[in-house]
Structure formats: structure tokens, C-alpha cells
Design a protein around this motif. Structure first.
Motif, PDB file in Angstrom:
ATOM      1  N   LEU A  81       0.841  -1.215   0.000  1.00  0.00           N
ATOM      2  CA  LEU A  81       0.000   0.000   0.000  1.00  0.00           C
ATOM      3  C   LEU A  81       0.870   1.258   0.000  1.00  0.00           C
ATOM      4  CD1 LEU A  81      -2.857  -1.029   2.466  1.00  0.00           C
ATOM      5  CD2 LEU A  81      -3.059  -0.603   0.008  1.00  0.00           C
ATOM      6  N   LEU A  84       1.963   1.879  -3.402  1.00  0.00           N
ATOM      7  CA  LEU A  84       0.869   2.403  -4.233  1.00  0.00           C
ATOM      8  C   LEU A  84       0.562   3.870  -3.942  1.00  0.00           C
ATOM      9  CD1 LEU A  84      -1.381  -0.760  -4.295  1.00  0.00           C
ATOM     10  CD2 LEU A  84      -0.364   0.380  -6.277  1.00  0.00           C
ATOM     11  N   GLU A  85       0.824   4.282  -2.707  1.00  0.00           N
ATOM     12  CA  GLU A  85       0.681   5.713  -2.387  1.00  0.00           C
ATOM     13  C   GLU A  85       1.631   6.523  -3.260  1.00  0.00           C
ATOM     14  OE1 GLU A  85      -0.291   7.806   0.788  1.00  0.00           O
ATOM     15  OE2 GLU A  85      -2.047   6.563   0.312  1.00  0.00           O
ATOM     16  N   LYS A  87       3.060   5.470  -6.074  1.00  0.00           N
ATOM     17  CA  LYS A  87       2.929   5.232  -7.520  1.00  0.00           C
ATOM     18  C   LYS A  87       1.527   4.644  -7.774  1.00  0.00           C
ATOM     19  CE  LYS A  87       5.491   2.759 -11.114  1.00  0.00           C
ATOM     20  NZ  LYS A  87       6.596   1.864 -11.400  1.00  0.00           N
ATOM     21  N   PRO A  88       0.512   5.501  -7.845  1.00  0.00           N
ATOM     22  CA  PRO A  88      -0.877   5.021  -7.866  1.00  0.00           C
ATOM     23  C   PRO A  88      -1.238   4.197  -9.104  1.00  0.00           C
ATOM     24  CG  PRO A  88      -0.777   7.378  -7.398  1.00  0.00           C
ATOM     25  CD  PRO A  88       0.591   6.969  -7.806  1.00  0.00           C
ATOM     26  N   ASN A  89      -0.444   4.274 -10.164  1.00  0.00           N
ATOM     27  CA  ASN A  89      -0.775   3.489 -11.357  1.00  0.00           C
ATOM     28  C   ASN A  89       0.072   2.217 -11.464  1.00  0.00           C
ATOM     29  OD1 ASN A  89      -2.606   5.348 -12.036  1.00  0.00           O
ATOM     30  ND2 ASN A  89      -1.333   6.387 -13.583  1.00  0.00           N
ATOM     31  N   TYR A  90       0.553   1.760 -10.345  1.00  0.00           N
ATOM     32  CA  TYR A  90       1.489   0.626 -10.308  1.00  0.00           C
ATOM     33  C   TYR A  90       0.682  -0.687 -10.406  1.00  0.00           C
ATOM     34  CZ  TYR A  90       5.844  -1.596  -8.569  1.00  0.00           C
ATOM     35  OH  TYR A  90       6.986  -2.336  -8.418  1.00  0.00           O
ATOM     36  N   PHE A  94      -0.881  -3.611  -7.625  1.00  0.00           N
ATOM     37  CA  PHE A  94      -2.305  -3.880  -7.363  1.00  0.00           C
ATOM     38  C   PHE A  94      -2.590  -5.373  -7.475  1.00  0.00           C
ATOM     39  CE2 PHE A  94      -3.391   0.665  -7.860  1.00  0.00           C
ATOM     40  CZ  PHE A  94      -4.225   0.769  -6.762  1.00  0.00           C
ATOM     41  N   HIS A 116      -8.973  -3.335 -10.117  1.00  0.00           N
ATOM     42  CA  HIS A 116      -8.315  -2.043 -10.320  1.00  0.00           C
ATOM     43  C   HIS A 116      -7.097  -2.223 -11.242  1.00  0.00           C
ATOM     44  CE1 HIS A 116      -8.017   2.160  -9.370  1.00  0.00           C
ATOM     45  NE2 HIS A 116      -6.701   2.013  -9.355  1.00  0.00           N
TER      46      HIS A 116
END
Ligand SMILES: C[S@@+](CC[C@H](N)C(=O)[O-])C[C@H]1O[C@@H](n2cnc3c(N)ncnc32)[C@H](O)[C@@H]1O
Length: 452
Positions: A81, A84-85, A87-90, A94, A116
């Protein structure tokens, strides 16, 4: 789980401490160590990278995956998590987050994570594959098929998607399509674990016995020391049917099954433990922790909670060390013994007031030896309460039959005779539903032998 993803952002500069190499190289080295199973070493390198550069999403993600691989899943989720904070498009993160959440039993959140990942990259085969496996586990076979088929389109040479599709087809009763899917999986990876067994069972469901025999023979030629194909081949041909499933077969099947046994059996509405305990109560009255009890073939200990109140001392015996390890976690048994059942009973004369055996004698064809040993291990007035699967006597002239799924079924007459011949008095033998299989109830028998 996919730890081998897109190349990390190059971040030059040496690391502190032992790994004085550029960060990209350190990351590549850690990934390579992780892939090769040197998890301790990989963790140490990831931790050095994170200490040097706390906001490096790839290192956080891969370290999270590694922690999950080594049983530290909650910590793993936190790190993924955190990645992902940053690099939100990782997409990989996901997908891997979904995998760890699934292992933690957070199925809805896992599904959300996979979906997602697919939203971010509709052509990401791993996410489709993971989602199809999750939907299969949740019993959503049609939806699972959509995603396994999409994974096959994107990565046609990957065998796993074909296997999951085969399983979903089989659950839907579409055995011809299941067999085709398994065949495609075999064409891609002949050694895919379990695919021959699944294929054989689908063929048998369609009555294509000769083809099933051929599959089991091919499996034997690929893996001659594996007891599973030999057992299934005997079930198919009726030739060389063993008096009971071999110790090797039982260990192989149940050591693999142990991790998911409870979950699977709950989903199949498994009722044998409750019925056995109820029968002990009907035989002996209120529990007052007064008996020496043996749980014969105790497995993961599903009978433990129900039978414990009757037991002054509760012993479990089983062949599978991994099933026993699960039983140990329940902290209900005074003693857990890894042994073949008949051998253990023969070593324990007049030791028990009550012996129970739920869904274990279905791995025995001939019951005389185990029944005689159980009778000898009982004290006077003792009870042996057990379940079996049922076959009509007309369909089993010997009193039992090895079924194509690898378990034995017994006739009522045979059971009654065997109980009597062992010197026990048979109680009423009742018909029960043991569990469901392919959504159909499995017919069983609940029997009691009373020692005079
Ligand atoms: C289907 S499981 C049932 C476990 C448990 N009684 C329950 O109701 O959940 C069958 C168990 O019997 C064990 N088993 C089968 N044959 C055995 C044998 N000959 N000796 C000892 N254990 C055996 C297996 O290892 C497995 O754990």
C-alpha cells in the motif's frame, strides 16, 4: 504472485553498508535472489535500499511481496500500500496486493485490487488470471471463465489459465469443455501439477474410461514414483485395487490438502464430525470428560471441539504430518501421533473407551484388519463410531468398491458383517449425507460397533 515487473526507476548512487552498488543494480540483485529462493538475502538487500531511499516504490512493493511469501502478510500489505501511495498506477503492485489480500481471506478487497489492476491495464494477463482463480474459489464459475479466457487470449502459452478454465467448466458440469481445457494446459506444460488427475476425473464423468486410463498411464510414465496415478489407474481398471490406499498416497494427498482442508470442507457442508459426535452422545449420554478417546484419522482435528467434552484424554492419530500440524493448532488434543491407523491400534490394546473415525475408513477397502485392531484397542463396553461412503451391495459383490475419485464405498451388509466378525455388536447403521460433491449430496453411512 509476480515479483518480476517493469524496470525500476534508475536511481544512481551507492547504498550504505554492505551493498555499495548503484540502487538499480541492488534492486535487480534482490529480485534475482528472491526469484531463486534466497529470501533472507533478498530481504536484507531490499531493507538496505529502503533505508537508503524510503520512497522507492519498487523496493517497497517487492519487499512487501517477500514478507507475504514468508508469512508476514499484514506487514506485506502495508508495504505494498505504501508503494501504491507513491505510484498510484502501479499495476503489478495492485495485482500482488490482491494476491496477498486473498491469502489473508479478504476476498472482496482482493477482488477490488485485481479489478483495479485490470482497469489500469486491461491486457494484464496476471491480473485476469488471479481474478479468475479468486472468482473460482468464490464459486462464481461463469465470471471466472470470462477472466481465464481473457488471460488465455493475452498469454496463450501460459498453462494455468487453461487449468482454471477446466476447473470452472467441470464445476458447471461441462466436462467435455473441461477436458479440452486440461488438454490445452498439458500441451503447454506436461508437468502442470494436478492436471492429469483433473483430466482423468472429467473423462470418467463422461464415461470415457479408456481415455482416462490412457491419461493415468501417461502420468505414470512421466512420474513413475508418484502414488496418485497408480491409485487412480487401479480405480479405473479394477486391476490391482489395493486393500486400502497406500501410505504414500495418503501422505501425498493430505500433506498437499492440509492448508486448505478446513475451508474446502466447510464449503462442501461437511457433516461427518458433527454426526459422529452426536452418535457418541446418543450411545453414552452426557459428556463429563470421562473417557479415553481416540480420533482415528483425526486430520486437522475437525472432530476435536465436539468430542473434547467427552474426553478425559483425547488422542489423535493420522498419517499426514501436515494435517496433524493443523490439529495441533487447535490445542484440543492431549496427544497427536503420526502413524498408520491399523498399526497404531495394534500397538494400543484395551486403551480406549471411545474410538471415532470420521471420513477416514473411506481410504480403506477391506475393513476386517482395521476393525479387528479397533476392537482390540477398545476397553470393555467401549464404542467404535465411524462414517463411510455408501454403495449398494448389488454394485459391490466384495462389499466395497474403489470409486473413480479414489475413495472406497462400502455396502451396509459388509459393514455389519465386519463389525460382527471383529467381536463387536453392531448398532443401527444409518444413512447420512457426508458432504456435497459437484453440488450433489454424497451418500454415506454412520455405524457403531459396541464392545461387550
Ligand atoms: C478426509 S480426512 C478426515 C479427517 C478428520 N477425521 C475429519 O473428519 O475432518 C481423512 C484423514 O484420514 C487420514 N488417513 C487415511 N488413511 C489413513 C491410515 N491408513 N492411517 C492413518 N491415517 C489415515 C488422512 O491422512 C486424513 O487426514
Amino acid at each position: 504472485m509476480n515479483a518480476d515487473t517493469s524496470p525500476p526507476n534508475p536511481t544512481p548512487g551507492p547504498l550504505r553498508g554492505e551493498v555499495a552498488i548503484p540502487l538499480t543494480e541492488a534492486l535487480a540483485m534482490a529480485q534475482s535472489l528472491q526469484r531463486d529462493g534466497f529470501l533472507g538475502e533478498a530481504e536484507s538487500v531490499y531493507r538496505q535500499i529502503v533505508a537508503r531511499k524510503p520512497n522507492q516504490p519498487e523496493a517497497l512493493h517487492f519487499l512487501g511481496v517477500l514478507l507475504s511469501q514468508t508469512g508476514r502478510r499484514d506487514e506485506g500489505v502495508e508495504l505494498i500500500l505504501a508503494a501504491l501511495e507513491l505510484k498510484p498506477n502501479y499495476v503489478d503492485a495492485f495485482s500482488n496486493l490482491g494476491h496477498v489480500l486473498q491469502e489473508l481471506g479478504h476476498l472482496e478487497e482482493a477482488e477490488e485490487a485485481y479489478r483495479h489492476a485490470i482497469k489500469l491495464d486491461p491486457d494484464f494477463a496476471d491480473a485476469h488470471l488471479n481474478l479468475s482463480a479468486l472468482l473460482y474459489e468464490c464459486g462464481k464459475y461463469e465470471e471466472s471463465l470470462k477472466h481465464s479466457q481473457r488471460a488465455m487470449e493475452i498469454a496463450p502459452m501460459q498453462s494455468q489459465a487453461h487449468v482454471i478454465a477446466g476447473e470452472a467448466f467441470a464445476k458447471e458440469g461441462r466436462h467435455a469443455e473441461a477436458a479440452e481445457a486440461y488438454m490445452r494446459a498439458m500441451e503447454r506444460n506436461l508437468f502442470h501439477a494436478g492436471v492429469h488427475e483433473k483430466m482423468g476425473i472429467s473423462l470418467l464423468r463422461m464415461g470415457r474410461t479408456a481415455e482416462a486410463i490412457d491419461i493415468y498411464q501417461r502420468w505414470i510414465s512421466l512420474d513413475p514414483d508418484n502414488p496418485r496415478p497408480h491409485h487412480h489407474l487401479a480405480a479405473c481398471t479394477g486391476i490391482g485395487v489395493p486393500a486400502r490406499a497406500s501410505n504414500e498416497y495418503i501422505r501425498e494427498v493430505f500433506n498437499r490438502f492440509a492448508a486448505t482442508f478446513d475451508e474446502r470442507l466447510t464449503a462442501l457442508q461437511y457433516s461427518a464430525p458433527a454426526l459422529v459426535v452426536e452418535s457418541v452422545g446418543a450411545e453414552l449420554g452426557e459428556p463429563q470428560a470421562q473417557y479415553a478417546v481416540l480420533d482415528a484419522g483425526c486430520g486437522t482435528g475437525l472432530c476435536g471441539a465436539g468430542i473434547r467434552p467427552f474426553a478425559k484424554r483425547l488422542t489423535g492419530v493420522d498419517l499426514s504430518s501436515k494435517m496433524l500440524a493443523k490439529a495441533e493448532e487447535r490445542k484440543l488434543y492431549d496427544e497427536l501421533i503420526e502413524s498408520e491407523l491399523t498399526e497404531y491400534l495394534l500397538r494400543s490394546p484395551q486403551s480406549f473407551d471411545v474410538i471415532i473415525s470420521a471420513d477416514t475408513l473411506i481410504y480403506f477397502g477391506e475393513l476386517r484388519s482395521v476393525m479387528t485392531a479397533a476392537a482390540a484397542a477398545l476397553r470393555p463396553q467401549g464404542r467404535f463410531v465411524f462414517t463411510l461412503e455408501k454403495v449398494e451391495s448389488a454394485d459391490a459383490p466384495d462389499g466395497f468398491r474403489l470409486e473413480s475419485h479414489g475413495r472406497y464405498a462400502h455396502s451396509m451388509e459388509y459393514i455389519r458383517n465386519v463389525i460382527e466378525q471383529a467381536g463387536l455388536k453392531p448398532g443401527e447403521i444409518t444413512e447420512i449425507f457426508v458432504r456435497t460433491e459437484r453440488r450433489e449430496p454424497v451418500k454415506g453411512l454412520l455405524a457403531v460397533g459396541r464392545k461387550p
